[in-house]
Design an enzyme around this catalytic site. Sequence first.
Site, PDB file in Angstrom:
ATOM      1  N   HIS B 321      56.702 -47.359  -3.989  1.00 23.10           N
ATOM      2  CA  HIS B 321      57.563 -46.216  -4.287  1.00 23.10           C
ATOM      3  C   HIS B 321      58.804 -46.172  -3.415  1.00 23.10           C
ATOM      4  O   HIS B 321      59.775 -45.506  -3.742  1.00 23.10           O
ATOM      5  CB  HIS B 321      56.792 -44.898  -4.128  1.00 23.10           C
ATOM      6  N   GLY B 322      58.780 -46.871  -2.275  1.00 21.60           N
ATOM      7  CA  GLY B 322      59.973 -46.881  -1.436  1.00 21.60           C
ATOM      8  C   GLY B 322      59.624 -47.011   0.022  1.00 21.60           C
ATOM      9  O   GLY B 322      58.463 -46.862   0.415  1.00 21.60           O
TER      10      GLY B 322
END
Lengths: 391, 466
Positions: B321-322
């Site tokens: 997701h990051g």
Amino acid sequence: MSQEFHDALIRSKRQSWIFILCFTLLLGGFVASLLLAWSDGAMTRSTQNGWKDFAHGAPMRALAEDLRQTPLANWLGRKQRELGWLALDDLGPRVSAGCPGWLFLNDELTVHPDGAHQAEARARIVQEIHHDLRTRGSQLLVVLVPDKSRVEAAHGCALPRSPRLEARYEDWKNRLDAAGIPWVDLLPVLTQVHQNTGAAFDRSDTHWNIDGARAAADATARELKNLGFAPATPIHFKIDTGTPQARWGDLVRLAGLEQLPESWRPAPDTVPLVNITSQAPDAAELGADALFGDSQDSRVTLAGTSFSRNAHFADFLAAALNAEVGNLARDGGGFARSMRDVLEQEQRASQPTPWVIWEIPERMLQEPLTAEEESLRRLLKTGATAPVPTM
Amino acid sequence: MVFASLEFLSLFFPLFLLSYAVTPKSWRNLTLLLFSWAFYAWWSPAFLWVLSGVTVLAWGAGLALGATQGEQARRWLLALSIAALAGLLAFYKYGNLVAESLILPLARAEGHELSWERLILPIGISFIVLQAISYIVDVYRRTVHVERDFIGFAAYQAMFSQLIAGPIVRYSHVEKELHGRPFDLRHIASGLRYFMVGLSMKVIIADTLAPVADACFAQSAPSFADAWLGTFAYGMQLLFDFAGYSAMAIGIGQMLGFRFPENFDSPYISRSIQEFWRRWHMTLGSWLRDYLYIPLGGSRVAAWRVYLNLMLIMGISGLWHGADSLNFLLWGLLHGLAMVIQRFWERHGGPALPGLLAWALTMLFVFCAWVLFRAPDLPGAWAMYQGQLGLHGFSLSEEIALVLRPVHLLTLMLASLAATWPLWRPHVRLPAAIGEALVFWPILGLFASAALMSSRGASPFLYFQF
């Protein structure tokens, strides 16, 4: 919900066609509306942008902005706001209701996380401009307009004004004092109007009412005269007040309710019609240097926001000063745009304007700096205010 | 471009549908491809090279794998192509983190003054790369045929309906339909209905709640009421935003004759974390299971390895997701830990919790974990947790009261009802005529969404950033 679920729900051709027709109707409406806006030349952002910065999507963003202004989008948006108001008393994200009949702009009530730094940056911009104008021979006077929700706190009822906003006005006054910049404190003036007449601001408008504007103009004129202003050729003004009329202010427009039938809208203000006209000066009053009935030394330029363009503030100011006032204030111009105009004008002028009044609303002090303000700040820092860039 | 925007509804979609309808069947993939690339380029044409580059790489890798006989050579090919794709993803996702926390400080310590221009993440890159990897692995495993037609493959990879934020469609899901699919009244109508439902979820619920969640998470010292309101509002916003996008994507796919996998199945009725992950972002869950968890041994290894695998998979899911902050990694690990605890509990004969308590505990965990997911950094998340404990006072702050309107409370109620609808549905008895009429509610949702979009403007999907 699965695809099978939707498959099962639509059981007949008739049902299928209803979905397709409704969807086509909406899409067709949007397409027609787009073509109409295009043919009317309303797609201004797209036209102005052209293919500029295509690689980073600038033309597409311009088009997206334009699409929100097409007739169908406008109509749908308005209907949504009207329905929200009629069903839930909802005024949208930018307007809040105070006591019955009183509306307030949410921008005034918004707490900006980095607000103190933004206010400081703006104070520095004012300081730089003050310095810049002085070196050119102009005198700056700042007029700080307190929030409507501060002056009309008694009409706020359950209006959620954060305690963190309390010091905003006072802090900025202190910054101006520390920098030695002359300024006009309108808080006691407008509070007095509120106490005497019941209100210094219109109920359905962001701005001051006629009484508030007149008192603010008088206070500003007094301060300017204290600084040494004296009209070389006094001009007299005649102020006529007509019968009051119902008027819906800009907050009703901002809530998107201005096209509702009158009885369904929020309550209007009752605003007297005012007519202010200048009269030719008497020959006896012409100053020694006013060879042709004017004087270079008594010119006054007003920079600011919509406050300077509402409720005859500029006219009242001219009347209180007995002088013409060049009004460069801009509606929606924000903190610095109209001052940028003044600086541009000063660059071009052969002689400086001796008196510059800068009206600044309190609510703008802590807002994040706009690109225009950042650019102005950078230019002022480097001491190169000319030419001021057009944003 | 986003589906919930006026440019999609008034320009792109009408033009696409018209073009698609008049294109001969055998050319429809080309029409789909060209419009999909235009859809992607709408945001920033400069990033079209990422999509086309990944497509060429995956297609070429598939051809090479198909043509190579030796197992060792195939394995090398697989490893190289996955490394290239994962490297591209890692460059965009973690480049800023590595540069700012490692390279720049090291350079400064050695007296060099380097500057770093922050990378902008191409939208949807995580989804694009996962799809490409799944295709290459499937070709390697010989579970799908090698796609020799570049147009067909590129259309699969770029398909605008699910390009940006999933569902993650594997090649095997659409292999058959890429070579022939229906485009008829029934598919168009049921796809349209699904699209309208998704649009309503996104615009009427998610976008309405967004300002409340944003305001709560912007507080430096949120009160008890602020923190819980923000947590609840964000949990609902995320579900309806992401599930709404998935519904629109699946609906458009259905209109065009594709059958995409479902991505959400009422996750907020789950009674355990495992069940939650079987219902939330199902295509990511199954991707992680098939391409990571099972190759690592799945559940057929020793207990400690299972626990380790679970932590690893969920950690990777978080990192996917990051990595601009550690929040996503922590969020993933937290879910991993919850799964380990659940496995341990079941393995050691822990008693099953009563349904309502199990549901309440699961939701409490899921919503509290969303705080890490949403907060901009660890101090931000910490402030929210402190707020949830009442350490910054209890009453709603003026800043939140300013944003909160009756419409938000109504929307939260509607969201709660819709998110748990399968629990209520058996108990709701409606007269047949009303039931019939309710088939058409998405039409009302469509017009309401169009009005809201016109009034507010488009807002991007939350999962665009991933």
